[in-house]
Enzyme design. Structure first.
Site, PDB file in Angstrom:
ATOM      1  N   ASP A   1      -1.324   3.303   6.352  1.00  0.00           N
ATOM      2  CA  ASP A   1      -0.312   3.120   5.311  1.00  0.00           C
ATOM      3  C   ASP A   1      -0.212   4.370   4.444  1.00  0.00           C
ATOM      4  OD1 ASP A   1      -0.207   0.477   6.268  1.00  0.00           O
ATOM      5  OD2 ASP A   1      -1.730  -0.165   4.824  1.00  0.00           O
TER       6      ASP A   1
ATOM      7  N   ASN B   1       0.836  -1.207   0.000  1.00  0.00           N
ATOM      8  CA  ASN B   1       0.000   0.000   0.000  1.00  0.00           C
ATOM      9  C   ASN B   1       0.868   1.254   0.000  1.00  0.00           C
ATOM     10  OD1 ASN B   1      -2.348  -1.518   0.105  1.00  0.00           O
ATOM     11  ND2 ASN B   1      -2.713  -1.171   2.285  1.00  0.00           N
TER      12      ASN B   1
END
Length: 365
Positions: free
Chosen positions: A288, A62
């Protein structure tokens, strides 16, 4: 704790970075497992959901995808099976512009997959069904990974999830966070997932790994859960070693602690930035995205407050979509918003589709 007053932005990123990119132009290397993710077609128990949409998910991939979307040269390194799911992962991550040349294929182990419900992971109704035991990524170890690839960038980004996958993965993480010549700056997202640590060793291991990193991301909530530490100052007291510590404080915003500039002594500079108001579609992947935004601004040498704001903006891009990955705003758009004065920043409210809007179209109350 009382929020520190934001200091004047007179210093650039305190994280020590090697000059330039790697020999092949890589700025950041992200190491970790990515899985094929199945998102439900409607809310409800997994037992009641009739169908799922396929996407991808993984903390480190991510970050890689978000950084690549923001214009950085990024390499994702992992192991996947020689199955169709492995093909899909490599193709999907590569489609974001991420260098996937360091991904290895394992003919004897499968690619991990998981299913989840549409509800927030912090609610009792949230369900996740992982099928990752014995996955190809769990075979990552100091013996199976190419260190020339891992050390190719200015930053090596890791997370605590990898350490929980297997004893071999933990050995690799310990090796990568140990001091050694030629090691790039190590970025470490604690990512405490209690369910992955069946033997209860997670908190101690994560603290050990964090102490070996140069830049650490940790949430106040996970620090309380893992280490019984409450408040950003208490977290910094327990983690004095990282040159840069970012404490994510939920709706209160984020605080960064930075050791003194080179030669200026050990005292921390402390900067806090409030969170944005966001119409949340799904919270998965926001941490993330925040790390990617902060890293992007760090690579550009931006000051502390701007790095935190870019983290919040990248997180908002993911919070306003259903999956793990949102489309970030353009760099000029993000810079415009990050440069707003405190009052204007405080009145921003971002909803679905905001990254495609012109700056003057961002909704305010």
């Amino acid at each position: 704790m009382t929020d520190p007053v934001e200091p004047a932005d007179t210093d650039t990123a305190a994280l020590p970075l090697p000059d330039g990119a790697g020999a092949d132009g890589v700025e950041v290397v992200c190491l970790g497992e990515s899985m094929v993710t199945f998102l439900p077609s409607r809310p409800g128990r997994l037992a009641d959901v009739p169908s799922f949409a396929r996407t991808i998910g993984g903390a480190e991939s991510n970050v890689a995808c978000a950084l690549a979307s923001a214009g950085h040269r990024v390499r994702w390194i992992s192991r996947v099976g020689t199955d169709g799911f492995g093909d899909h992962l490599v193709d999907a991550v590569g489609a974001y512009g991420v260098d996937v040349s360091g991904v290895r294929r394992d003919p004897g182990r499968p690619t991990g997959i998981y299913f989840r419900t549409a509800t927030d992971r912090d609610t009792a109704a949230h369900e996740v069904a992982y099928y990752r035991a014995g996955s190809a990524a769990s075979a990552m170890s100091p013996r199976t990974m190419a260190y020339d690839d891992l050390f190719a960038g200015r930053v090596l980004h890791l997370s605590g999830i990898t350490a929980a996958l297997s004893a071999d993965c933990l050995a690799l993480m310990r090796d990568l966070t140990a001091p050694r010549p030629g090691r790039p700056s190590v970025s470490f997202d604690v990512n405490h997932r209690p369910g992955l640590w069946r033997d209860g060793s997670g908190p101690d291991v994560l603290l050990e790994l964090a102490r070996g990193a140069d830049l650490v991301f940790v949430g106040e909530d996970e620090a309380a859960s893992a280490w019984d530490l409450h408040g950003a100052d208490a977290i910094r007291a327990a983690l004095p070693e990282p040159r840069t510590l970012v404490v994510k404080r939920g709706s209160a915003g984020a605080t960064v602690y930075e050791q003194g500039a080179r030669g200026a002594g050990p005292a921390d500079t402390v900067t806090s930035v409030p969170a944005l108001r966001v119409d949340v579609v799904a919270p998965v992947g926001a941490g993330d995205a925040f790390a990617a935004g902060f890293l992007s601004a760090t690579l550009r040498g931006l000051p502390a407050a701007a790095r935190l704001r870019h983290g919040h903006l990248m997180a908002a891009a993911t919070l306003t979509v259903a999956g793990d990955l949102g489309t970030p705003p353009s760099r000029s758009r993000a810079d415009h918003l990050a440069a707003l004065d405190a009052d204007a920043w405080g009145t921003l409210r971002l909803g679905p589709g905001w990254t495609a809007e012109a700056p003057e179209e961002v909704r305010t109350p």
